[in-house]
Design a protein around this motif. Sequence first.
Motif, mmCIF file in Angstrom:
data_model
loop_
_atom_site.group_PDB
_atom_site.id
_atom_site.type_symbol
_atom_site.label_atom_id
_atom_site.label_comp_id
_atom_site.label_asym_id
_atom_site.label_seq_id
_atom_site.Cartn_x
_atom_site.Cartn_y
_atom_site.Cartn_z
ATOM 1 N N SER A 196 0.816 -1.219 0.000
ATOM 2 C CA SER A 196 0.000 0.000 0.000
ATOM 3 C C SER A 196 0.856 1.278 0.000
ATOM 4 N N ALA A 197 2.183 1.134 0.026
ATOM 5 C CA ALA A 197 3.063 2.312 0.066
ATOM 6 C C ALA A 197 2.989 3.078 -1.260
ATOM 7 N N ASP A 198 3.311 4.375 -1.203
ATOM 8 C CA ASP A 198 3.354 5.178 -2.435
ATOM 9 C C ASP A 198 4.532 4.769 -3.307
ATOM 10 N N ARG A 199 5.569 4.291 -2.646
ATOM 11 C CA ARG A 199 6.754 3.834 -3.371
ATOM 12 C C ARG A 199 7.550 2.924 -2.442
ATOM 13 N N VAL A 200 8.407 2.117 -3.047
ATOM 14 C CA VAL A 200 9.140 1.126 -2.262
ATOM 15 C C VAL A 200 10.632 1.243 -2.568
ATOM 16 N N ILE A 201 11.416 1.310 -1.521
ATOM 17 C CA ILE A 201 12.873 1.268 -1.706
ATOM 18 C C ILE A 201 13.375 -0.063 -1.149
ATOM 19 N N PHE A 202 14.175 -0.717 -1.975
ATOM 20 C CA PHE A 202 14.671 -2.056 -1.653
ATOM 21 C C PHE A 202 16.191 -1.971 -1.556
ATOM 22 N N PRO A 203 16.708 -1.661 -0.349
ATOM 23 C CA PRO A 203 18.156 -1.475 -0.214
ATOM 24 C C PRO A 203 18.834 -2.839 -0.097
ATOM 25 N N GLY A 204 20.105 -2.834 0.154
ATOM 26 C CA GLY A 204 20.742 -4.125 0.352
ATOM 27 C C GLY A 204 22.237 -4.024 0.329
ATOM 28 N N VAL A 205 22.814 -4.598 1.360
ATOM 29 C CA VAL A 205 24.252 -4.740 1.424
ATOM 30 C C VAL A 205 24.435 -6.161 1.889
ATOM 31 N N GLY A 206 25.271 -6.916 1.229
ATOM 32 C CA GLY A 206 25.481 -8.264 1.731
ATOM 33 C C GLY A 206 25.625 -9.292 0.644
ATOM 34 N N TYR A 207 25.220 -10.492 0.984
ATOM 35 C CA TYR A 207 25.518 -11.679 0.200
ATOM 36 C C TYR A 207 24.213 -12.158 -0.441
ATOM 37 N N ALA A 208 24.195 -12.319 -1.761
ATOM 38 C CA ALA A 208 22.937 -12.573 -2.481
ATOM 39 C C ALA A 208 22.183 -13.782 -1.935
ATOM 40 N N MET A 209 22.898 -14.880 -1.713
ATOM 41 C CA MET A 209 22.195 -16.088 -1.283
ATOM 42 C C MET A 209 21.534 -15.905 0.086
#
Lengths: 198, 255
Positions: free
Chosen positions: A37-50
């Motif tokens: 339901s958010a107006d927009r989504v931020i998908f951050p990420g630092v780390g290991y894909a698996m």
Amino acid sequence: MTAVVDYNAGNVFSVLCALERLGEKAEVTSDRERILSADRVIFPGVGYAMSAMEELEKRGLADVLTSVKRPFLGICLGMQLMCSFSEEGNTGMLSIVDADVRRFDPSICPKIPHIGWNTAYDLKGPLFEGIKDGSYFFFDHSYYVPLLGSATSAVTSYYGFGYTSALERDNFFGVQFHPEKSGKAGSILLENFLNMEI
Amino acid sequence: MLAKRIIPCLDIKNGRTVKGINFLDLRDAGDPVENAVRYCDEGADELVFLDITATIERREPIGELVKKIARNINIPFTVGGGIKSVDDVKNILLCGADKVSINSQAVRNSEIIKLSAQRFGSQCMVVAIDVRKNADMPSGYEVYIDGGRTATGLDALVHARCVESLGAGEILLTSMETDGTKGGFDIEITSLVSRSLSIPVIASGGAGKMEDFLTVFSPSCDAAAALAASVFHYHEIDIPDLKNYLQEHGIPVRV
């Protein structure tokens, strides 16, 4: 409301600080309804894909993220997770964009990770409005998304090797660099994202 | 093209920036957050904060200060000093630091590098190595820990290779002999480590004039970044002037 996806992937705080500097109050959440339901989504990420994928599955977020209809911005590992597969732990991922994430080849790029300020060029789309081609952004990564044709909205070259430093498909955007750490150019990009109407 | 990075370093003691010579004789150099904002405005590419008393006093690193810094600057920063566990690494990253720097623990408990790199990625693991000349070592340099107080008997290059294989993403290499002297970076060990490793090397210790940066970035030495403290703190070198100078001499920098 801007939802920042919480999946234990570190460094969410600096994204929040960058948004706060732009006057935007964001909510860090892993709640399905809040994200959708958010107006927009931020998908951050630092780390290991698996490990990141495991965490997303554990929180039941993989399906939620792919069904977001509002503007969506993946940052760094977040952008890589939007692809279909990563060599980092040989893991399947969200498949928003059909691409395999690979490790830089040390015979072409002798210094890995690619850390520091590098230029992004062939800039396309609403994220880069008002940003000069060849602007510097801050990068910090060992894996990359190859050039994708029309889905590539910025290109960066490392030891002469060109790869996708920003991508775009419908309402989904991704940047390999850290806009929250990229000085003026980064804050223009985040502002563009906050002002996006989809 | 990847730019060479200019990194002001802020040594922190009791919440204040301090500066010493050869790791001793500390002088007050201001408020860390104010210093950080100033550097950010001047065009620094990154900042490093080292809590220089943390290891000795066995204290927790300073989370509140890290948060305050993260709120106020929009360039990457590294925090080091007294980090002993994967939980310490996690806490610092959660406070908004982009990278952590590990020094003594990289010798005492190198497992922390591997575990943290697996969990948070190599890109946030900086291993700081303090070295001093020792002719008995194969590379000619020995690793010191505890803020330069304890000799380890480890060869500098052997240690650097070891931490690289454990998952370090960068080496912050400080020559204890040149540190604080303003006589130039130690080109010998910087170029040896930089040429031998595949991860970036940040040169540290000894910056006195703009030519020193040009030398350490030149292809024969090829440091990825150069770190300095007092020349920036006391306005002996202004970062915009330094970047213009480097650009005029063909070094790629972010201007």
